[in-house]
Scaffold this active site. Structure first.
Site, mmCIF file in Angstrom:
data_model
loop_
_atom_site.group_PDB
_atom_site.id
_atom_site.type_symbol
_atom_site.label_atom_id
_atom_site.label_comp_id
_atom_site.label_asym_id
_atom_site.label_seq_id
_atom_site.Cartn_x
_atom_site.Cartn_y
_atom_site.Cartn_z
ATOM 1 C CG ASP A 91 59.504 -76.788 18.480
ATOM 2 O OD1 ASP A 91 59.436 -78.005 18.778
ATOM 3 O OD2 ASP A 91 60.088 -76.381 17.462
ATOM 4 C CG ASP A 122 54.174 -80.971 13.796
ATOM 5 O OD1 ASP A 122 55.011 -81.570 14.484
ATOM 6 O OD2 ASP A 122 54.493 -80.195 12.866
ATOM 7 C CD GLU A 156 60.744 -80.967 14.176
ATOM 8 O OE1 GLU A 156 60.977 -81.674 13.173
ATOM 9 O OE2 GLU A 156 59.861 -80.087 14.165
ATOM 10 C CG ASP A 185 57.365 -84.784 14.699
ATOM 11 O OD1 ASP A 185 56.262 -84.216 14.658
ATOM 12 O OD2 ASP A 185 58.448 -84.183 14.547
HETATM 13 N N1 LIG Z 1 55.736 -85.031 9.056
HETATM 14 C C1 LIG Z 1 56.971 -84.824 9.724
HETATM 15 C C2 LIG Z 1 57.011 -83.478 10.283
HETATM 16 C C3 LIG Z 1 58.402 -83.066 10.627
HETATM 17 C C4 LIG Z 1 58.741 -81.758 9.977
HETATM 18 O O1 LIG Z 1 57.875 -81.029 9.544
HETATM 19 N N2 LIG Z 1 60.026 -81.466 9.922
HETATM 20 C C5 LIG Z 1 60.514 -80.279 9.290
HETATM 21 C C6 LIG Z 1 61.991 -80.223 9.638
HETATM 22 C C7 LIG Z 1 62.744 -79.245 8.825
HETATM 23 C C8 LIG Z 1 63.315 -79.498 7.655
HETATM 24 N N3 LIG Z 1 63.907 -78.357 7.276
HETATM 25 C C9 LIG Z 1 63.662 -77.466 8.207
HETATM 26 N N4 LIG Z 1 62.969 -78.008 9.166
HETATM 27 C C10 LIG Z 1 60.295 -80.388 7.799
HETATM 28 O O2 LIG Z 1 60.018 -79.333 7.184
HETATM 29 O O3 LIG Z 1 60.427 -81.467 7.228
HETATM 30 ZN ZN LIG Z 2 56.828 -82.225 14.303
HETATM 31 ZN ZN LIG Z 3 56.382 -79.697 12.303
#
Ligand SMILES: NCCCC(=O)N[C@@H](Cc1c[nH]cn1)C(=O)O
Ligand SMILES: [Zn+2]
Ligand SMILES: [Zn+2]
Length: 464
Positions: A91, A122, A156, A185
């Site tokens: 996603d 990503d 995710e 990721d």
């Molecule tokens: N660089 C890592 C990317 C992973 C990412 O962006 N995860 C999101 C997950 C999240 C946290 N709160 C809501 N979603 C992030 O914003 O860290």
């Molecule tokens: Zn990601």
């Molecule tokens: Zn992301």
């Protein structure tokens, strides 16, 4: 793996608008299509693939939307070999060309060796790099050096909805033979130097609603006689963090792990060109001036960010409205050893205290909508050694050993539920622009990343 074929697949995958953040049926259909395409790709590689029905998601407005299936795939089942499980997601964050994209976000476009498109880094590019690495062994008619499992989700970016329950359910089935877990990721902290990541921050996401009534007001007719919800909300949001980035919620730093001399040395050892970092981020000045301070405030201290206000007038023009109710959104990135439920209490109490000093007749409701734990690993685990060796082979250099300021919820879930060692092996460069306009992956990173993952399989086989 033919690089042209790899790029074509990335183009096909980027073209699918698999946005999980905007809860609308059209994007959900795209998510289902994305998962079906990925399942088919893995099946054609010879994997045993199960697409797990994840049920539906209940939204705060009463709507219900189906959750895209999670793919569980297995290649090889040789008990003499180690089993590496790779997690990825397909996603993406929302993307709209009108928001400042120079190219159509859903058309992978190469400019100067950079492949632009939503999800390129990503996380569609890295997921494909793992798949490309497997297909390289297939193309060479070589046995895979390790058994490989894939767990690939489609929610995710929306907080990995329902994934924890699935990991719990599969703990003694799909995950029973897994020895090591790998996630790709996140990004390097440089343009050209590869990295291995051994920790991420958690996140507690809050909404604070201030309501007078469920309709807006004319500010000429009511301005001057109301407790305005927006004025209350701005004061509440303004009470959270000072201009140096210090969080003002009482007690919030109490459980933060103490800083040791040994830890400071790990930051010193990292090569971070601050000039390059500032330039690639297009930020004139950060809150901190030294490499060590910047790394520590990204990785080992909490931070508070204010994200937006629902119900606010945010269009161009001069509408003379007083919003009747507004919802502020902010989040706190959590670090070891902060506790999600303690933070929830501290924030709620702080906002209640500030609100009570305003003697407002409005109603305030604070909710923590997401509580994601921080994660930190043992860098002496076997797969860290294998990843280091593979990086030396492919890139001819030592990796930066880094943590990540953002949150990868599944890392902590795997550690807590599956009890297996987790490593993050990023393959994107620092300026890839995850979540931002003009997200890209460098063609070089995509191709070298594929080689890295193939080399990692070989190293894992030797060390297991
Ligand atoms: N660089 C890592 C990317 C992973 C990412 O962006 N995860 C999101 C997950 C999240 C946290 N709160 C809501 N979603 C992030 O914003 O860290
Ligand atoms: Zn990601
Ligand atoms: Zn992301």
């Amino acid at each position: 793996m033919d690089p042209k074929l790899g790029r074509m697949m990335l183009k096909e995958w980027v073209a699918i608008e698999s946005d999980s953040v905007q809860p609308v049926p059209r994007f959900r259909r795209e998510l289902f299509r994305m998962m079906a395409v990925a399942a088919d790709t893995l099946q054609r590689l010879g994997a045993r693939v199960t697409s797990v029905d994840m049920g539906s998601q209940q939204l705060p407005d009463g709507q219900s939307l189906p959750i895209p299936p999670v793919i569980l795939a297995e290649l090889g089942n040789d008990p003499t070999k180690g089993t590496v499980c790779f997690y990825g997601h397909l996603d993406v964050q929302p993307a709209d060309q009108g928001d400042g994209w120079l190219t159509d976000p859903y058309v992978l476009t190469e400019v100067d060796g950079k492949l632009y498109g939503r999800g390129a880094t990503d996380n569609k590019g890295p997921v494909l790099a793992w798949i490309n690495a497997v297909s390289a062994f297939r193309a060479l008619e070589q046995d895979l050096p390790v058994n490989i499992k894939f767990i690939i989700e489609g929610m995710e970016e929306a907080g990995s909805v329902a994934l924890e329950e699935l990991v719990e359910k599969e703990k003694n089935r799909f995950f029973s033979g897994v020895d090591y877990i790998v996630i790709s990721d996140n990004l390097w902290i440089s343009q050209r130097k590869p990295a291995i990541t051994y920790g991420t921050r958690g996140n507690s996401y809050f909404t604070v609603e201030v309501k007078c009534r469920d309709q807006d007001f004319h500010s000429g007719t009511f301005g001057g006689i109301l407790h305005e919800p927006m004025a209350d909300l701005v004061a509440l949001l303004g009470s959270l963090v000072d201009s140096s980035g210090h969080i003002l919620v009482p007690g919030i730093y109490d459980e933060v792990a103490p800083l040791t001399e040994e830890e400071i040395n790990t930051y010193k050892a990292i090569h971070l060109d601050l000039e390059e970092y500032r330039n690639s981020s297009r930020v004139e000045k950060f809150l901190f001036d030294t490499k060590e301070e910047i790394l520590m405030h990204l990785w080992r201290y909490p931070s508070l960010s204010i994200h937006g206000i629902e119900g606010a007038f945010d269009e161009p023009g001069a509408k003379t409205v007083i919003p009747g109710q507004v919802i502020g959104k902010f989040s706190i990135r959590l670090v070891p050893h902060m506790n999600v439920s303690v933070v929830e209490k501290q924030v709620t109490r702080h906002l209640e205290d500030v609100f009570s000093t305003r003697n407002s007749s409005n109603k305030m409701v604070v909710s923590m909508t997401l509580g994601l734990h921080p994660w930190i690993a043992n860098i002496n685990d076997t797969q860290y050694l294998a990843a280091k060796r593979a990086i030396r082979t492919v890139f001819g250099t030592e990796p930066d050993m880094i943590r990540d300021g953002s949150t990868i919820p599944i890392a902590k879930m795997f550690q807590e539920i599956v009890h297996k060692s987790v490593v993050l092996i990023p393959l994107g460069a620092v300026d890839d622009g995850e979540h931002s306009q003009n997200e890209k992956i460098n063609r070089w990173n995509y191709i070298e990343g594929t080689k890295l993952f193939a080399a990692f399989f070989l190293e894992m086989a030797q060390l297991h």
